[in-house]
Design a protein around this motif. Structure first.
Motif, PDB file in Angstrom:
ATOM      1  N   SER A 175     -17.375  -5.676   3.042  1.00 33.93           N
ATOM      2  CA  SER A 175     -16.455  -6.177   1.984  1.00 33.93           C
ATOM      3  C   SER A 175     -16.269  -7.590   1.933  1.00 33.93           C
ATOM      4  CB  SER A 175     -15.239  -5.401   1.858  1.00 33.93           C
ATOM      5  OG  SER A 175     -14.092  -5.597   2.847  1.00 33.93           O
ATOM      6  N   LEU A 187     -19.778  -3.204  -2.140  1.00 36.11           N
ATOM      7  CA  LEU A 187     -18.381  -3.098  -2.278  1.00 36.11           C
ATOM      8  C   LEU A 187     -17.928  -1.695  -2.627  1.00 36.11           C
ATOM      9  CD1 LEU A 187     -16.882  -6.487  -4.032  1.00 36.11           C
ATOM     10  CD2 LEU A 187     -16.319  -5.781  -1.855  1.00 36.11           C
ATOM     11  N   VAL A 190     -18.278   0.376   0.430  1.00 35.85           N
ATOM     12  CA  VAL A 190     -17.102   0.055   1.292  1.00 35.85           C
ATOM     13  C   VAL A 190     -15.875   1.019   0.805  1.00 35.85           C
ATOM     14  CG1 VAL A 190     -15.245  -1.469   1.913  1.00 35.85           C
ATOM     15  CG2 VAL A 190     -17.633  -2.230   2.022  1.00 35.85           C
TER      16      VAL A 190
END
Length: 229
Positions: A175, A187, A190
């Motif tokens: 991230s 992102l 994640v």
């Protein structure tokens, strides 16, 4: 107080970081099994019986710790004061570690040790980089280079997983790198994986169940909680 003491500590750490020499995985330690001195390589700190190994090669890890601590502290000091000396030093360190072709770290995870050691160090460095991102003398060429480096690193961090605190810190790393790379795909990965890890690693009483069997289970549990946060 307590903000005065905290602020003074940050500035003191940043002033110390002004004297940190350039760091690089090419400056020492054993040649990695790949034969490429730009690859990250360290040996496990403990022998098979859990006894500390004083002969283990920890050179790259120690350099990564210095990078994390220095760039993070310099970035925070610049954010607080606007003093260019802090940003200049951070840029200098980042160039040697991640941009200069002669000294830069290859942006990939290598052996098992790298899975945790890179994750818990480079995340702090990315935080510091983010804090100096708008510094006028952080050149556009350098920022293009560091974005590409961060993107490759984030992609590498998305190629493996774990079922303990290693995975939580891997997500912190991916991230953090993705923020610098402006990579929304990683992102999103994640945050989806983070939700899975909560149910997989924490029971309804808040115990970090994947760490309970380990020799220092409280310490590893705290590492897991820290990674979750």
């Amino acid at each position: 107080q307590p903000w005065k003491a905290a602020y003074d500590k940050v500035i003191s750490q940043a002033n110390s970081a002004l004297n940190t020499p350039a760091q690089s995985v090419t400056f020492g330690g054993k040649v990695p099994p790949s034969g490429d001195k730009h690859d990250y390589f360290t040996e496990p700190p403990y022998l098979s019986d859990g006894v500390y190994d004083p002969n283990a090669d920890r050179t790259d890890y120690n350099s990564a710790i210095k990078m994390r601590d220095s760039v993070r502290s310099l970035g925070m000091a610049y954010a607080f004061t606007g003093d260019s000396k802090y940003a200049d030093k951070a840029v200098q360190l980042v160039r040697a570690w991640a941009i200069d072709p002669d000294t830069k770290l290859n942006p990939k995870f290598t052996n098992g040790q790298s899975h945790i050691e890179i994750a818990i160090t480079m995340s702090g460095m990315f935080y510091g980089i983010d804090l100096i991102w708008n510094y006028p003398d952080f050149s556009s060429d350098d920022k293009v280079a560091i974005k590409s480096w961060a993107q490759q690193f984030a992609d590498s961090g998305s190629t493996f997983s774990s079922n303990e605190n290693f995975d939580l810190w891997r997500l912190v790393f991916v991230s953090s790198a993705s923020v610098i790379a402006e990579d929304t795909n990683n992102l999103n990965y994640v945050f989806d994986r983070w939700k899975y890890d909560i149910s997989d690693q924490m029971d309804t009483e808040g115990k970090i169940i994947r760490e309970l069997h380990r020799t220092t289970s409280l310490s590893y549990s705290m590492s897991g909680v820290n990674g979750f946060i």
